[in-house]
Motif scaffolding. Structure first.
Motif, short mmCIF file in Angstrom:
data_model
loop_
_atom_site.label_atom_id
_atom_site.label_comp_id
_atom_site.label_asym_id
_atom_site.label_seq_id
_atom_site.Cartn_x
_atom_site.Cartn_y
_atom_site.Cartn_z
N ASP A 4 5.97 0.62 -2.83
CA ASP A 4 4.91 1.59 -3.12
C ASP A 4 3.57 0.88 -3.32
OD1 ASP A 4 6.93 3.44 -3.02
OD2 ASP A 4 6.75 4.07 -5.12
N ILE A 5 3.61 -0.27 -3.97
CA ILE A 5 2.38 -1.04 -4.18
C ILE A 5 1.81 -1.46 -2.83
CG2 ILE A 5 1.37 -3.11 -5.20
CD1 ILE A 5 3.71 -3.02 -7.26
N ALA A 6 2.68 -1.98 -1.97
CA ALA A 6 2.25 -2.43 -0.64
C ALA A 6 1.66 -1.28 0.16
CB ALA A 6 3.43 -3.07 0.10
N ARG A 7 2.32 -0.12 0.14
CA ARG A 7 1.81 1.04 0.87
C ARG A 7 0.47 1.51 0.31
NH1 ARG A 7 7.07 1.94 1.38
NH2 ARG A 7 7.36 3.09 -0.54
N GLU A 8 0.38 1.60 -1.00
CA GLU A 8 -0.84 2.08 -1.66
C GLU A 8 -2.05 1.21 -1.30
OE1 GLU A 8 -3.14 4.49 -4.27
OE2 GLU A 8 -1.03 4.79 -3.78
N LEU A 9 -1.82 -0.09 -1.23
CA LEU A 9 -2.91 -1.03 -0.97
C LEU A 9 -2.99 -1.47 0.50
CD1 LEU A 9 -2.64 -3.19 -4.20
CD2 LEU A 9 -4.19 -1.27 -3.74
N ALA A 10 -2.12 -0.91 1.33
CA ALA A 10 -2.09 -1.23 2.77
C ALA A 10 -1.98 -2.74 3.01
CB ALA A 10 -3.33 -0.65 3.47
N VAL A 11 -0.98 -3.34 2.36
CA VAL A 11 -0.73 -4.77 2.47
C VAL A 11 0.70 -4.94 3.01
CG1 VAL A 11 -0.48 -6.91 1.15
CG2 VAL A 11 -2.30 -5.31 0.57
N PRO A 12 0.93 -5.82 3.97
CA PRO A 12 2.29 -6.05 4.46
C PRO A 12 3.24 -6.45 3.32
CG PRO A 12 0.69 -7.16 5.87
CD PRO A 12 -0.06 -6.65 4.66
N HIS A 13 4.48 -6.02 3.43
CA HIS A 13 5.46 -6.24 2.36
C HIS A 13 5.64 -7.72 2.03
CE1 HIS A 13 6.88 -2.09 1.88
NE2 HIS A 13 6.56 -1.97 3.16
N ASN A 14 5.72 -8.58 3.05
CA ASN A 14 5.93 -10.01 2.75
C ASN A 14 4.71 -10.61 2.05
OD1 ASN A 14 4.40 -9.81 5.10
ND2 ASN A 14 5.22 -11.69 5.98
N THR A 15 3.51 -10.16 2.41
CA THR A 15 2.30 -10.63 1.74
C THR A 15 2.27 -10.13 0.31
OG1 THR A 15 1.11 -10.61 3.85
CG2 THR A 15 -0.23 -10.63 1.85
N MET A 16 2.67 -8.87 0.11
CA MET A 16 2.70 -8.31 -1.24
C MET A 16 3.68 -9.07 -2.12
SD MET A 16 1.51 -6.33 -3.47
CE MET A 16 0.40 -5.45 -2.40
N SER A 17 4.80 -9.46 -1.55
CA SER A 17 5.78 -10.23 -2.30
C SER A 17 5.17 -11.53 -2.83
CB SER A 17 6.99 -10.52 -1.40
OG SER A 17 7.93 -11.30 -2.10
N SER A 18 4.39 -12.18 -1.99
CA SER A 18 3.73 -13.42 -2.42
C SER A 18 2.74 -13.16 -3.55
CB SER A 18 2.98 -14.07 -1.25
OG SER A 18 3.89 -14.46 -0.27
N HIS A 19 1.96 -12.10 -3.42
CA HIS A 19 0.99 -11.76 -4.46
C HIS A 19 1.68 -11.42 -5.78
CE1 HIS A 19 -2.55 -12.04 -2.01
NE2 HIS A 19 -2.17 -11.09 -1.17
N LEU A 20 2.75 -10.65 -5.70
CA LEU A 20 3.49 -10.29 -6.91
C LEU A 20 4.11 -11.53 -7.56
CD1 LEU A 20 5.09 -6.97 -5.68
CD2 LEU A 20 3.43 -7.21 -7.54
N GLY A 21 4.56 -12.47 -6.75
CA GLY A 21 5.11 -13.71 -7.28
C GLY A 21 4.06 -14.51 -8.05
#
Length: 118
Positions: free
Chosen positions: A37-54
């Motif tokens: 949901d975070i990735a969709r809301e911010l229009a960021v690819p899932h793998n990139t979002m995973s890195s940011h969340l990490g």
């Protein structure tokens, strides 16, 4: 709080997407959001979002918990409070009036939510 933790937190927030993620999660407290949901809301690819969340997690600004098959991410507001308190601890230099405008600016940020019955 030690300086190294503050530096890590500020460094994590010093990137536009991570700052957006943190701000989004703050608006969804206390429930949090799944990573997708975070990735969709911010229009960021899932793998990139995973890195940011990490990065945000390692900085202590985001916590995660597994709920069924999802991992829910939440802003760690206690850690944010610690970072801000560290930064402002000595801001007034013995003159509380110096920080009064800052405190006044923060006070109206979180009015109580109205309930249906009152």
């Amino acid at each position: 709080m030690e300086s190294e933790y503050v530096i890590l937190a500020l460094a994590a927030l010093a990137q536009p997407t991570r700052l957006d993620v943190f701000r989004l999660l703050v608006t969804h407290e206390p429930d949090g959001l799944p990573a997708g949901d975070i990735a969709r809301e911010l229009a960021v690819p899932h793998n990139t979002m995973s890195s940011h969340l990490g990065i945000l997690s390692r900085a202590g600004l985001v916590r995660s918990e597994r709920r069924s098959r999802s991992i829910i991410y939440r802003a760690d507001l206690d850690r944010l409070r610690e970072v801000v308190t560290f930064l402002l601890k000595d801001c007034c230099g013995g003159h509380p009036g110096v920080c009064a405008p800052l405190i006044d600016a923060l006070a109206p940020c979180c009015p109580p939510k109205e309930t249906l019955d009152g």
